[in-house]
Write an enzyme that holds these catalytic residues in place. Structure first.
Site, PDB file in Angstrom:
ATOM      1  N   ARG A  97      54.716  48.340  44.199  1.00 56.66           N
ATOM      2  CA  ARG A  97      54.049  48.251  42.907  1.00 56.66           C
ATOM      3  C   ARG A  97      54.664  49.236  41.908  1.00 56.66           C
ATOM      4  O   ARG A  97      54.800  48.923  40.717  1.00 56.66           O
ATOM      5  CB  ARG A  97      52.555  48.510  43.054  1.00 56.66           C
ATOM      6  CG  ARG A  97      51.824  48.417  41.722  1.00 56.66           C
ATOM      7  CD  ARG A  97      50.327  48.581  41.882  1.00 56.66           C
ATOM      8  NE  ARG A  97      49.685  48.654  40.567  1.00 56.66           N
ATOM      9  CZ  ARG A  97      48.385  48.837  40.372  1.00 56.66           C
ATOM     10  NH1 ARG A  97      47.577  48.961  41.399  1.00 56.66           N
ATOM     11  NH2 ARG A  97      47.898  48.892  39.149  1.00 56.66           N
ATOM     12  N   ASN A 151      46.212  40.090  45.703  1.00 61.39           N
ATOM     13  CA  ASN A 151      46.691  39.707  44.378  1.00 61.39           C
ATOM     14  C   ASN A 151      48.161  39.267  44.402  1.00 61.39           C
ATOM     15  O   ASN A 151      48.908  39.708  45.285  1.00 61.39           O
ATOM     16  CB  ASN A 151      46.537  40.885  43.408  1.00 61.39           C
ATOM     17  CG  ASN A 151      45.186  40.880  42.727  1.00 61.39           C
ATOM     18  OD1 ASN A 151      44.640  39.825  42.425  1.00 61.39           O
ATOM     19  ND2 ASN A 151      44.635  42.056  42.483  1.00 61.39           N
ATOM     20  N   CYS A 173      38.262  37.488  43.168  1.00 64.11           N
ATOM     21  CA  CYS A 173      38.692  38.538  42.247  1.00 64.11           C
ATOM     22  C   CYS A 173      37.481  39.371  41.890  1.00 64.11           C
ATOM     23  O   CYS A 173      36.363  38.850  41.785  1.00 64.11           O
ATOM     24  CB  CYS A 173      39.308  37.917  40.996  1.00 64.11           C
ATOM     25  SG  CYS A 173      39.822  39.135  39.764  1.00 64.11           S
ATOM     26  N   HIS A 203      42.494  36.256  36.509  1.00 61.94           N
ATOM     27  CA  HIS A 203      42.881  37.236  35.489  1.00 61.94           C
ATOM     28  C   HIS A 203      43.180  36.586  34.142  1.00 61.94           C
ATOM     29  O   HIS A 203      43.814  37.192  33.286  1.00 61.94           O
ATOM     30  CB  HIS A 203      44.080  38.081  35.950  1.00 61.94           C
ATOM     31  CG  HIS A 203      43.708  39.079  37.005  1.00 61.94           C
ATOM     32  ND1 HIS A 203      44.575  40.047  37.454  1.00 61.94           N
ATOM     33  CD2 HIS A 203      42.561  39.275  37.701  1.00 61.94           C
ATOM     34  CE1 HIS A 203      43.975  40.785  38.387  1.00 61.94           C
ATOM     35  NE2 HIS A 203      42.748  40.322  38.543  1.00 61.94           N
ATOM     36  N   TYR A 256      41.422  41.202  31.372  1.00 61.49           N
ATOM     37  CA  TYR A 256      42.886  41.176  31.346  1.00 61.49           C
ATOM     38  C   TYR A 256      43.448  40.482  30.107  1.00 61.49           C
ATOM     39  O   TYR A 256      44.644  40.582  29.841  1.00 61.49           O
ATOM     40  CB  TYR A 256      43.435  40.500  32.608  1.00 61.49           C
ATOM     41  CG  TYR A 256      43.474  41.413  33.805  1.00 61.49           C
ATOM     42  CD1 TYR A 256      44.631  42.102  34.150  1.00 61.49           C
ATOM     43  CD2 TYR A 256      42.337  41.603  34.596  1.00 61.49           C
ATOM     44  CE1 TYR A 256      44.658  42.942  35.248  1.00 61.49           C
ATOM     45  CE2 TYR A 256      42.348  42.439  35.689  1.00 61.49           C
ATOM     46  CZ  TYR A 256      43.511  43.109  36.012  1.00 61.49           C
ATOM     47  OH  TYR A 256      43.535  43.957  37.094  1.00 61.49           O
TER      48      TYR A 256
END
Length: 459
Positions: A97, A151, A173, A203, A256
């Site tokens: 990440r 995710n 989510c 999202h 988001y």
């Protein structure tokens, strides 16, 4: 599902979220006749698995339960005859990440975990692994339900449905859960007096809210959010939406959506952190270290409040509720990623959407939302088709299709720099992208290297 003692499996069992998962099981001990819980991880995650596994055993013991907790690196052993499988893993761990965020950031673009280039590459790494898991499930536990909150959840669920051909899957989510937990208090009521309707993709959804008289209170919540608390997850910087836009839409956008409706401000904040305290992944790595230091305490037998700072609060609890609802045919309202089947007529019926649904023994039965207005319809169709390109590229390793996904993504400014970011991310993640092996070898032969110093040290 036959009513028997249950075998539950969590892949990514060494996650810092696992204590919330165990807490969720304990809260539902009278609804789920659990016999054994298997926590599965990989060799690189073994130390964390042992730490969090020991804590899970303490939590179960403190609750006075006789559940068996198994820790293993053998996924196939764990999956055999499982009833529910939940997935909460990160291919490449947090270092992956960090690279997802820092490489685009070094070129002045967003590298957020599920948005922009970072989100695309998380899918590239994860889709092949989830399809391997599905293949194992077909052989070892063909009647199990797969509850995914890895995710990017929507794209992973899409891959499971479209390429894995596995129907017994629900994608989760925490963002809708977060909204439903926090928004009612903004208008001085409680969730049991409100009806929520969500629609979109993971999202990237919108929702409407009604009170128990049938009156729509969407604008009441919008006005309250604009005045103060935006009810945001911990990982999203708070920039208010433009009130005129919301007044016209009369919809509550997903948290988001700030990355799209206020792209300039969100990008500037991201780049400030990149140049200062570090990207969100670098911050999370510190939080994770602190959490695991807490988890090592042999006296700790409950979920610590510090876990809420991690940014994914309620993920695990939602997974537990999905399992309970399926097992007991509760017909609970939840917001999940599932097949569209006409729920959102602006998208094809055979693709995955994130919508309000009734969860019971038959899985997710989505509630019809209806068509969107042109602006939301345009956004949604663009983003969904970008996801479809991303998932297909993740399965096939087609570089041209990967470049198409980059070109379509609103967070990525198309052109030579975007291609450079794509190439650097391929090099940076080469150990986790076997489908792109031939292209990566060519890039290395051409002398492509990673520009960002920190990302380069993690390869």
């Amino acid at each position: 599902m036959s009513h028997k003692q249950l075998k539950l499996v969590t892949i990514g069992g060494g996650s810092s979220y696992t204590p919330e998962l165990i807490e969720g099981y304990i809260k539902r001990k009278d609804e789920l006749p659990i016999k054994e819980i298997w926590l599965v991880d990989i060799k690189a995650g073994q130390e964390k698995l042992e730490i969090v596994g020991a804590m899970a055993k303490r939590m179960v013991k403190a609750a006075g339960l006789d559940w068996e907790i198994h820790l293993t690196l053998d996924r196939r052993e764990a999956l055999k005859d499982a009833d529910f499988v939940s997935t909460q893993f990160r291919v490449g761990l947090l270092n992956a990440r960090i690279k997802d965020e820092r490489i685009p950031g070094s070129y002045g673009m967003l590298g957020q975990e599920t948005n922009g280039a970072g989100g695309i590459f998380k899918a590239f790494r994860t889709v092949p692994v989830i399809l391997d898991i599905v293949a194992d499930m077909k052989e070892l536990c063909p009647n199990a339900w797969l509850i995914n909150f890895t995710n990017p959840s929507g794209m992973i669920t899409e891959a499971i449905k479209t390429y894995g051909k596995w129907d017994k899957v629900i994608g989760l989510c925490n963002v809708p859960v977060n909204a439903m937990m926090k928004e009612p208090e903004l208008i001085n009521t409680t969730l049991d007096h409100l009806t929520y309707r969500f629609a979109g993709i993971d999202h990237f959804h919108w929702h409407r809210v009604f009170d128990d008289t049938g009156r729509e209170v969407t604008m009441d919540i919008i006005n309250a959010i604009q005045k103060g608390d935006a009810a945001l997850p911990k990982n999203i910087f708070n920039v208010n939406f433009f009130p005129e836009q919301l007044e016209y839409m009369r919809l509550l956008p997903c948290a988001y959506h700030r990355y799209y409706y206020r792209e300039e401000e969100m990008l500037n904040h991201s780049l400030e952190e990149f140049a200062g305290i570090g990207t969100r992944a670098q911050q999370v790595k510190k939080i994770e270290h602190e959490l695991f230091e807490l988890y090592k305490d042999p006296k700790l037998d409950y979920k610590p409040k510090q876990l809420s700072e991690r940014g994914g609060a309620y993920y695990s609890d939602a997974a537990c509720e999905a399992m309970t609802s399926i097992y007991n045919d509760k017909k609970t309202h939840m917001v999940v990623s599932t097949l569209n089947n006409g729920t959102v007529p602006d998208l094809p019926a055979d693709h995955v959407v994130e919508v309000s649904a009734q969860i019971g023994a038959a899985g997710a039965i989505p509630f019809t939302f209806g068509p969107f207005q042109p602006a939301e319809r345009g956004w949604l169709q663009l983003m969904k088709n970008m996801e479809l390109c991303t998932v297909e590229a993740a399965v096939t390793g087609n570089y041209g299709l990967a470049l198409q996904a980059f070109t379509m993504n609103p967070m990525i400014k198309s052109g030579s720099t975007a291609k450079r970011i794509l190439d650097e991310l391929l090099i940076a993640h080469k150990n986790f992208l076997p489908q792109f092996t031939d292209k990566i070898k060519q890039l290395e032969k051409d002398g492509v290297t990673v520009k960002d110093d920190i990302a380069r040290t993690l390869i």
